[in-house]
Design an enzyme around this catalytic site. Sequence first.
Site, short mmCIF file in Angstrom:
data_model
loop_
_atom_site.label_atom_id
_atom_site.label_comp_id
_atom_site.label_asym_id
_atom_site.label_seq_id
_atom_site.Cartn_x
_atom_site.Cartn_y
_atom_site.Cartn_z
N HIS A 203 0.82 -1.21 0.00
CA HIS A 203 0.00 0.00 0.00
C HIS A 203 0.85 1.26 0.00
O HIS A 203 0.44 2.31 -0.47
CB HIS A 203 -0.95 -0.03 1.20
CG HIS A 203 -2.09 -0.96 0.97
ND1 HIS A 203 -2.52 -1.87 1.90
CD2 HIS A 203 -2.87 -1.14 -0.11
CE1 HIS A 203 -3.53 -2.56 1.39
NE2 HIS A 203 -3.75 -2.13 0.17
N ARG A 310 -11.61 -8.33 -8.52
CA ARG A 310 -11.19 -9.52 -7.75
C ARG A 310 -11.94 -9.49 -6.43
O ARG A 310 -11.52 -8.81 -5.48
CB ARG A 310 -9.70 -9.45 -7.46
CG ARG A 310 -8.78 -9.68 -8.65
CD ARG A 310 -7.33 -9.64 -8.15
NE ARG A 310 -6.39 -10.18 -9.09
CZ ARG A 310 -5.62 -9.44 -9.89
NH1 ARG A 310 -5.70 -8.14 -9.87
NH2 ARG A 310 -4.75 -10.03 -10.70
N ARG A 346 -15.62 -10.96 -10.95
CA ARG A 346 -15.13 -12.35 -10.92
C ARG A 346 -15.55 -12.98 -9.60
O ARG A 346 -15.38 -12.39 -8.54
CB ARG A 346 -13.61 -12.38 -11.05
CG ARG A 346 -13.10 -13.82 -11.10
CD ARG A 346 -11.61 -13.89 -11.31
NE ARG A 346 -10.89 -13.52 -10.10
CZ ARG A 346 -9.56 -13.47 -10.04
NH1 ARG A 346 -8.84 -13.73 -11.11
NH2 ARG A 346 -8.96 -13.13 -8.92
N GLU A 445 -7.17 -19.65 -17.67
CA GLU A 445 -5.91 -19.62 -16.92
C GLU A 445 -5.37 -21.01 -16.61
O GLU A 445 -4.36 -21.16 -15.94
CB GLU A 445 -6.06 -18.78 -15.65
CG GLU A 445 -7.26 -19.07 -14.80
CD GLU A 445 -7.43 -18.07 -13.63
OE1 GLU A 445 -6.58 -17.21 -13.44
OE2 GLU A 445 -8.44 -18.20 -12.92
N ASN A 468 -1.39 -14.51 -15.46
CA ASN A 468 -0.58 -14.78 -14.26
C ASN A 468 -0.62 -16.27 -13.95
O ASN A 468 0.40 -16.89 -13.64
CB ASN A 468 -1.12 -14.00 -13.06
CG ASN A 468 -1.26 -12.52 -13.35
OD1 ASN A 468 -0.69 -12.03 -14.31
ND2 ASN A 468 -2.03 -11.81 -12.55
N ASP A 469 -1.81 -16.85 -14.05
CA ASP A 469 -1.93 -18.28 -13.79
C ASP A 469 -1.67 -19.11 -15.05
O ASP A 469 -1.09 -20.19 -14.95
CB ASP A 469 -3.32 -18.61 -13.23
CG ASP A 469 -3.39 -18.32 -11.74
OD1 ASP A 469 -2.45 -18.72 -11.03
OD2 ASP A 469 -4.36 -17.69 -11.30
N ARG A 479 4.24 -19.23 -9.65
CA ARG A 479 4.39 -17.79 -9.91
C ARG A 479 5.03 -17.05 -8.74
O ARG A 479 5.45 -15.91 -8.88
CB ARG A 479 3.04 -17.17 -10.32
CG ARG A 479 1.98 -17.12 -9.27
CD ARG A 479 0.59 -16.85 -9.88
NE ARG A 479 0.03 -15.57 -9.49
CZ ARG A 479 -1.22 -15.20 -9.70
NH1 ARG A 479 -2.06 -16.01 -10.32
NH2 ARG A 479 -1.65 -14.04 -9.32
N CYS A 516 -6.86 -10.06 -18.71
CA CYS A 516 -6.78 -9.27 -17.47
C CYS A 516 -5.56 -9.62 -16.63
O CYS A 516 -5.40 -9.12 -15.53
CB CYS A 516 -8.06 -9.42 -16.65
SG CYS A 516 -8.37 -11.12 -16.14
#
Length: 594
Positions: A203, A310, A346, A445, A468-469, A479, A516
């Site tokens: 953050h 997400r 999602r 994915e 990513n996956d 990953r 995405c």
Amino acid sequence: MNNEHRPHSDSQEIILTGISGSPGICIGKAYLVDREGVDVIEKYYLSDHEIPNQIKRFKSAVHKAKTELAAIIEEIPKDLREHAYILETHMLLHKDKMLYGKTIENIEKDGVNAEWALKKATSSARKMFKDITDPYLKARASDIENVSDRIMRQLTGQNGVNISGIDKRVILVADNLSPAETSQIQLNRVMGFITNRGGRTSHTSIIARTLEIPAVLGLEKATTMVHNDDLIIVDGNEGIVVLNPEEETLIRYEELDRRYEAHKKDIIRTGELPARSEDGRLFRVMGNIELPEEVVGVKDHGGDGIGLFRTEFLYLSRNYFPSEQELYDQYKEVVELMAPRPVTIRTLDINGDKEISTIRTPDEANPALGLRAIRFCLKKPGIFKTQLRAILRSAVHGSVRLLLPMISSCEEISESIRLLDEAAESLEKEGFAYNRDIEVGIMMEVPSAAILADSMADMVDFFSIGTNDLVQYTLAIDRGNRHVAHLYNPLHPAVIRLIKHIVDSGKKKGKPTYMCGEMAADPLHLPILLGLGIDELSMAPQSIPEIKNKIRKINVSDSEQFMVTVLKQKTAADTHRLILEAFGDILYKDVYAG
Ligand code: PEP
Ligand code: MG
């Protein structure tokens, strides 16, 4: 050259490499804000009658820490308001079971002082998060540490970093900066910052990006290498810090800084405009979000909608599952704020590397191949249906798409759609307003889904590729495992061929393919993605203007032609080289050209 920047003649130029936390370049004097001593915590045992007193001490420290944080939230400048939620989450974490409950338990069970009990609770929480690779959950871990630090300072009587008191124009050098500390940065005093700890998705980085000051994190030794008043260059674009730069280096960076600032102004000005390629094809560039508060960032950066919401984030930091009403309120807020632009919600993608502490799941030797995402939801239809009902209800308020994660078989799609229909029927019976007429898509994915894309295209309205996956599962590379990170490459020929198969299969059935995963946010990949026929890209909001800008420079017909050569390549390195040869000028000349 500015005189103030003249290097010391006796010091050697040193380059430190870290992680880019926030882009931009700044050159200036270092100001060390490292706090000392908080880590040196003594342990001592209590006699039984001292225990209640020690618990009282701890509770009072928590109370003071919360009051201190509340005062900081009050003072947050207007342009950072959208990130106040980060600190509000910290307010809640003061009473989190993992920290608050566990510390009290440690005092009682081990009979130790509050400082030690808190240190132990924090380190167990840290261990729990250690193996998690999901960047958003990793950020949760640093939230817990920040809160723990604040309570610890109350217990030990130490002062935190007083950033608001800095009275000269400097670059901060710290072991770590908490989001609360970062939010106190005054832009007329602080040009940028570098830290030993932290990562791109912490953050602290998010706030630095909002403040638009350069930041390099994860340097490990910044506070030992850099001294007060040392001249440093922070290159947030490349994640590099130059200590004691030579004159030539300074001149080069001053020029880079000038060009970067001009470039930034240019692309932000055009962020709102549509992304139309050089040969006139229109692409939607959407934002990825985890929380409703992030919608503002998507809109500010010219996002054409939300390509990935997400939703698992709403299930974190709590000991119970959110109710349908709570989920509905959150989704409705996002949908209304974005309307008429589409919002892709999602469904829950938990477990694997995103385990939620409150859910009891079996011990899994390979969690990434375990009871994750849709597999978890189909095993717990009650939890799944609550979310589906909330999504269907929110769809009354704007344009909603539903996206199913980690699909690996056709049965999972038909079972999910069956449950979606059941959710709609139950809403109908109970008299709720809902909209069943929404597009349903699947994340691409898992390689089995990609291979079956032609069959799956008959069952859904769209595909969204989660690289990513997809890269992780196709190349058998965890990953989050740094030992194999060098092998993780979306340009691997096998990944590119799979993407091609997905897009082509969708097109044959008239179904669009979106992307995405992180691959979509890197300009380097654009010639490939546009050349393969991806219809829409979604990414972290900050990347939207840059990607829109690059799309405008690319000729899609050229990219399609280029793919004929790319598809013949045997290695990612060859493909990488080819992209730079064919598109390097278009993609990078605005920032780096001489
Ligand atoms: C992906 O896998 O590319 C993706 C977008 O999903 P997540 O990063 O949430 O797993
Ligand atoms: Mg994924």
